[in-house]
Structure formats: C-alpha cells, structure tokens
Design a protein around this motif. Sequence first.
Motif, mmCIF file in Angstrom:
data_model
loop_
_atom_site.group_PDB
_atom_site.id
_atom_site.type_symbol
_atom_site.label_atom_id
_atom_site.label_comp_id
_atom_site.label_asym_id
_atom_site.label_seq_id
_atom_site.Cartn_x
_atom_site.Cartn_y
_atom_site.Cartn_z
ATOM 1 N N ASN A 10 69.278 -12.310 28.703
ATOM 2 C CA ASN A 10 68.789 -11.464 29.781
ATOM 3 C C ASN A 10 67.338 -11.090 29.472
ATOM 4 N N LEU A 11 66.426 -11.302 30.416
ATOM 5 C CA LEU A 11 65.005 -11.041 30.179
ATOM 6 C C LEU A 11 64.516 -9.765 30.849
ATOM 7 N N ILE A 12 65.362 -9.123 31.629
ATOM 8 C CA ILE A 12 64.978 -7.878 32.278
ATOM 9 C C ILE A 12 65.159 -6.747 31.268
ATOM 10 N N PRO A 13 64.073 -6.014 30.998
ATOM 11 C CA PRO A 13 64.188 -4.943 30.006
ATOM 12 C C PRO A 13 65.238 -3.909 30.422
ATOM 13 N N LYS A 14 65.941 -3.421 29.431
ATOM 14 C CA LYS A 14 66.951 -2.394 29.670
ATOM 15 C C LYS A 14 66.379 -1.035 29.274
ATOM 16 N N LYS A 15 66.987 0.001 29.825
ATOM 17 C CA LYS A 15 66.629 1.356 29.425
ATOM 18 C C LYS A 15 67.778 1.923 28.616
ATOM 19 N N CYS A 16 67.425 2.715 27.647
ATOM 20 C CA CYS A 16 68.425 3.395 26.835
ATOM 21 C C CYS A 16 69.126 4.449 27.694
ATOM 22 N N HIS A 17 70.449 4.530 27.574
ATOM 23 C CA HIS A 17 71.224 5.507 28.339
ATOM 24 C C HIS A 17 70.905 6.931 27.903
ATOM 25 N N GLN A 18 70.567 7.099 26.640
ATOM 26 C CA GLN A 18 70.338 8.437 26.079
ATOM 27 C C GLN A 18 68.916 8.940 26.334
ATOM 28 N N CYS A 19 67.899 8.154 25.886
ATOM 29 C CA CYS A 19 66.512 8.647 25.948
ATOM 30 C C CYS A 19 65.703 8.045 27.102
ATOM 31 N N ALA A 20 66.245 7.059 27.805
ATOM 32 C CA ALA A 20 65.624 6.406 28.969
ATOM 33 C C ALA A 20 64.360 5.617 28.625
ATOM 34 N N LYS A 21 64.150 5.283 27.343
ATOM 35 C CA LYS A 21 63.005 4.453 26.964
ATOM 36 C C LYS A 21 63.379 2.984 27.133
ATOM 37 N N MET A 22 62.346 2.143 27.372
ATOM 38 C CA MET A 22 62.570 0.714 27.561
ATOM 39 C C MET A 22 62.985 0.068 26.246
ATOM 40 N N LEU A 23 63.941 -0.835 26.348
ATOM 41 C CA LEU A 23 64.455 -1.528 25.165
ATOM 42 C C LEU A 23 64.180 -3.013 25.269
ATOM 43 N N ASN A 24 63.904 -3.628 24.150
ATOM 44 C CA ASN A 24 63.783 -5.073 24.069
ATOM 45 C C ASN A 24 65.177 -5.656 24.320
ATOM 46 N N ILE B 62 66.816 -8.004 23.114
ATOM 47 C CA ILE B 62 67.604 -8.478 21.969
ATOM 48 C C ILE B 62 67.959 -7.363 20.983
ATOM 49 N N TRP B 63 67.464 -6.145 21.212
ATOM 50 C CA TRP B 63 67.782 -5.046 20.306
ATOM 51 C C TRP B 63 69.259 -4.688 20.385
ATOM 52 N N GLN B 64 69.839 -4.425 19.256
ATOM 53 C CA GLN B 64 71.244 -4.030 19.178
ATOM 54 C C GLN B 64 71.414 -2.510 19.200
ATOM 55 N N ILE B 65 70.316 -1.788 18.920
ATOM 56 C CA ILE B 65 70.363 -0.326 18.876
ATOM 57 C C ILE B 65 69.014 0.207 19.349
ATOM 58 N N CYS B 66 69.021 1.375 19.956
ATOM 59 C CA CYS B 66 67.772 2.006 20.392
ATOM 60 C C CYS B 66 67.062 2.569 19.162
ATOM 61 N N PRO B 67 65.816 2.122 18.894
ATOM 62 C CA PRO B 67 65.118 2.611 17.705
ATOM 63 C C PRO B 67 64.578 4.031 17.877
ATOM 64 N N TYR B 68 64.665 4.581 19.086
ATOM 65 C CA TYR B 68 64.129 5.911 19.352
ATOM 66 C C TYR B 68 65.182 7.001 19.128
ATOM 67 N N CYS B 69 66.401 6.739 19.610
ATOM 68 C CA CYS B 69 67.422 7.769 19.498
ATOM 69 C C CYS B 69 68.686 7.282 18.742
ATOM 70 N N ARG B 70 68.655 6.037 18.287
ATOM 71 C CA ARG B 70 69.729 5.456 17.473
ATOM 72 C C ARG B 70 71.066 5.328 18.197
ATOM 73 N N ILE B 71 71.027 5.179 19.503
ATOM 74 C CA ILE B 71 72.233 4.979 20.302
ATOM 75 C C ILE B 71 72.390 3.487 20.578
ATOM 76 N N THR B 72 73.595 2.984 20.532
ATOM 77 C CA THR B 72 73.858 1.580 20.853
ATOM 78 C C THR B 72 73.851 1.420 22.377
ATOM 79 N N PRO B 73 73.005 0.492 22.886
ATOM 80 C CA PRO B 73 72.923 0.337 24.353
ATOM 81 C C PRO B 73 74.217 -0.224 24.949
#
Length: 186
Positions: free
Chosen positions: A159-173, A175-186
Amino acid sequence: IDPYLISETIIGIIAQRLVRRVCEKCRTLCHPPKDLLDMLGLKEKDVSGKKIYKSVGCNMCNNTGYKGRIAIFEIIKMEPEIRGQISSKISEKALIDIGKMTGMKTLRESGIEKVFDGITTPEEVLRVTYEEKETVFSCPRCARALEQSFSICPYCQQNLIPKKCHQCAKMLNPIWQICPYCRITP
C-alpha cells in the motif's frame, strides 16, 4: 474526452517557443561554464569542437546582444506506439519517453541545436525551456520504480497511500510496524 478519441483524431502535437537570435555583429566565441552545461544536460564532450557564442551588445542590437527571434520546436508524431499508449491512459512522462524513442526532440534539444549552429546562446535556451527534473518514486518495500499516481505497488502489493496513526494522527510510512511518535501499533 475519451482517450481513444484523442489517439484516433490527432495527427501530431507541436510545442513552440521563441528564442532570441544572438547578434551576428557583436557575438563572441565562448566556452560555457560547467554549471551552465549541467543545467542544459550537457557534458564537456558534447560541446568539444563546437562554436558556441555569447551575447555582448553593440549599436546594431541596442546593446542587448540579441537581434531578432527564431522558433524552436518539440514535435510528436502520432506513431502507432503512441496511439496505443494514449488509449491506455499512460503518464505524461511515459508518453514523452515513447516519443523520444520514436524520434521526438524536446524543446531543449531543439534549442541546443540552435546553440551549436551559432544562432542563439546557451543562456537563452535555458531561459525559454523547462525540463522537469526526473524524480524517481520507488516502492518502499521492493524498491522498484513506480509512477507517483500509484496507490499500490503492482509488484509486491505494498500500500503506497500514507496512513495516519490512530492515536497521534501523524503520518506513517506504509512499511512501519509501529508509530515512532506514540509507540502504538497501527
């Protein structure tokens, strides 16, 4: 407009720009600096042995260094390869690549010919032509080159469309397995 209508009705496409002619009375031979050659996409070997002029200025040209204008052209003929691709809605970049393979010269290439013929200057060609810097967009998972309009990699289905973190609403890469900002698994 449906792409098949375009591909079946157009015979060719022409783009034109006017470049100023270097004044024949006051022009002088020069060797363009490396940074100018780079901007034009030329190497030292491309200009070796060529007569290249720069503008100076005199009474004949009102001290501008230029007198008159001449057209440079980009012409794309509707070859069968191009007709078929237009119908399949390919990108502009891909269409230009096919055009070049079938003999199309870009405005910049046409202008450079005029520089080598002593008709205009490299600076003038650079002024009136625009060449998009080639930016390569690649899949973050398989690293294959892709069109920027793709929403999914056709090779690995990433998937090439960036995702937003459910917790902090920051854009995620993607391929990331975890949000590096708030440490929540997307």
